[in-house]
Design an enzyme around this catalytic site. Sequence first.
Site, PDB file in Angstrom:
ATOM      1  CD  GLU A  77      80.686 -37.967 -89.341  1.00 15.71           C
ATOM      2  OE1 GLU A  77      81.344 -37.826 -90.388  1.00 15.71           O
ATOM      3  OE2 GLU A  77      80.741 -37.167 -88.378  1.00 15.71           O
ATOM      4  CG  ASN A  78      75.005 -42.878 -94.573  1.00 14.11           C
ATOM      5  OD1 ASN A  78      74.722 -42.416 -95.675  1.00 14.11           O
ATOM      6  ND2 ASN A  78      74.921 -44.167 -94.299  1.00 14.11           N
ATOM      7  CB  CYS A 121      73.379 -33.430 -80.231  1.00 15.12           C
ATOM      8  SG  CYS A 121      72.578 -34.991 -80.627  1.00 15.12           S
ATOM      9  CG  ASN A 124      81.038 -39.930 -84.274  1.00 16.83           C
ATOM     10  OD1 ASN A 124      81.982 -40.513 -83.767  1.00 16.83           O
ATOM     11  ND2 ASN A 124      81.186 -38.821 -84.981  1.00 16.83           N
ATOM     12  CD  GLU A 174      76.499 -38.543 -77.273  1.00 19.14           C
ATOM     13  OE1 GLU A 174      76.624 -38.946 -78.457  1.00 19.14           O
ATOM     14  OE2 GLU A 174      76.774 -37.390 -76.926  1.00 19.14           O
TER      15      GLU A 174
HETATM   16  N1  THU Z   1      78.112 -36.291 -82.432  1.00 15.46           N
HETATM   17  C1  THU Z   1      77.983 -37.279 -81.509  1.00 15.46           C
HETATM   18  O1  THU Z   1      78.390 -38.432 -81.735  1.00 15.46           O
HETATM   19  N2  THU Z   1      77.404 -36.965 -80.317  1.00 15.46           N
HETATM   20  C2  THU Z   1      76.892 -35.742 -80.007  1.00 15.46           C
HETATM   21  O2  THU Z   1      76.271 -35.573 -78.965  1.00 15.46           O
HETATM   22  C3  THU Z   1      77.119 -34.611 -80.905  1.00 15.46           C
HETATM   23  C4  THU Z   1      77.660 -34.934 -82.239  1.00 15.46           C
HETATM   24  C5  THU Z   1      78.698 -36.628 -83.737  1.00 15.46           C
HETATM   25  C6  THU Z   1      77.720 -36.588 -84.885  1.00 15.46           C
HETATM   26  C7  THU Z   1      78.614 -36.327 -86.053  1.00 15.46           C
HETATM   27  O3  THU Z   1      79.103 -37.582 -86.527  1.00 15.46           O
HETATM   28  C8  THU Z   1      79.780 -35.548 -85.470  1.00 15.46           C
HETATM   29  O4  THU Z   1      79.713 -35.725 -84.060  1.00 15.46           O
HETATM   30  C9  THU Z   1      79.757 -34.071 -85.796  1.00 15.46           C
HETATM   31  O5  THU Z   1      78.542 -33.505 -85.461  1.00 15.46           O
END
Ligand code: THU
Length: 165
Positions: free
Chosen positions: A65-66, A113, A63, A76
């Site tokens: 983020e920004n 998610c 993941n 994923e």
């Molecule tokens: N996140 C994922 O990388 N995959 C998921 O299926 C659920 C959430 C990440 C997004 C965000 O950077 C962090 O987890 C918290 O939500």
Amino acid sequence: MIRTKNISFSYIEYDNTEELNADDRELILEARESALNAYAPYSKFRVGAAVRLESGIIVRGANVENAAFPSGICAERSALSNSVSNHHNDKPLAIAIVSMTEDGLCDDPPSPCGNCRQVIAEEESRTGNQIKIILSGRNKTMIVNSISDLLPLQFSKKNLRVNLP
Ligand code: THU
């Protein structure tokens, strides 16, 4: 006529990763390594994904983020964007996903998610292959055979075709 319908699915749960086959164990280790490359300064929740392709190549994602929160991407989707972009005709067989808090590996593995489920579904549809989903945590690992189990009644290209000439 009114009908009540039921959807259920089976998945396999392992107490210990030692019980998995060597390929799946390797994929989990790759996903763990990938989680360490996450950029998650806001949530401090690091996720790693590793996709095994038919050729044996493993593609990772984490993941990212920004500060503008919706611009971030999940692990994923990061992994699948990478595999589709760089190995377009090499079909994914499996994806392993691991999540970490600041305390380390999550005890129980979170599942993907809704956005990521939809993207995994599109990849199954694009390639015509089921993608095994391996969710791994400290206490247990779960294996789901296809995204259809996690995303039943999914919106797909079939729906778009309904009104096309
Ligand atoms: N996140 C994922 O990388 N995959 C998921 O299926 C659920 C959430 C990440 C997004 C965000 O950077 C962090 O987890 C918290 O939500």
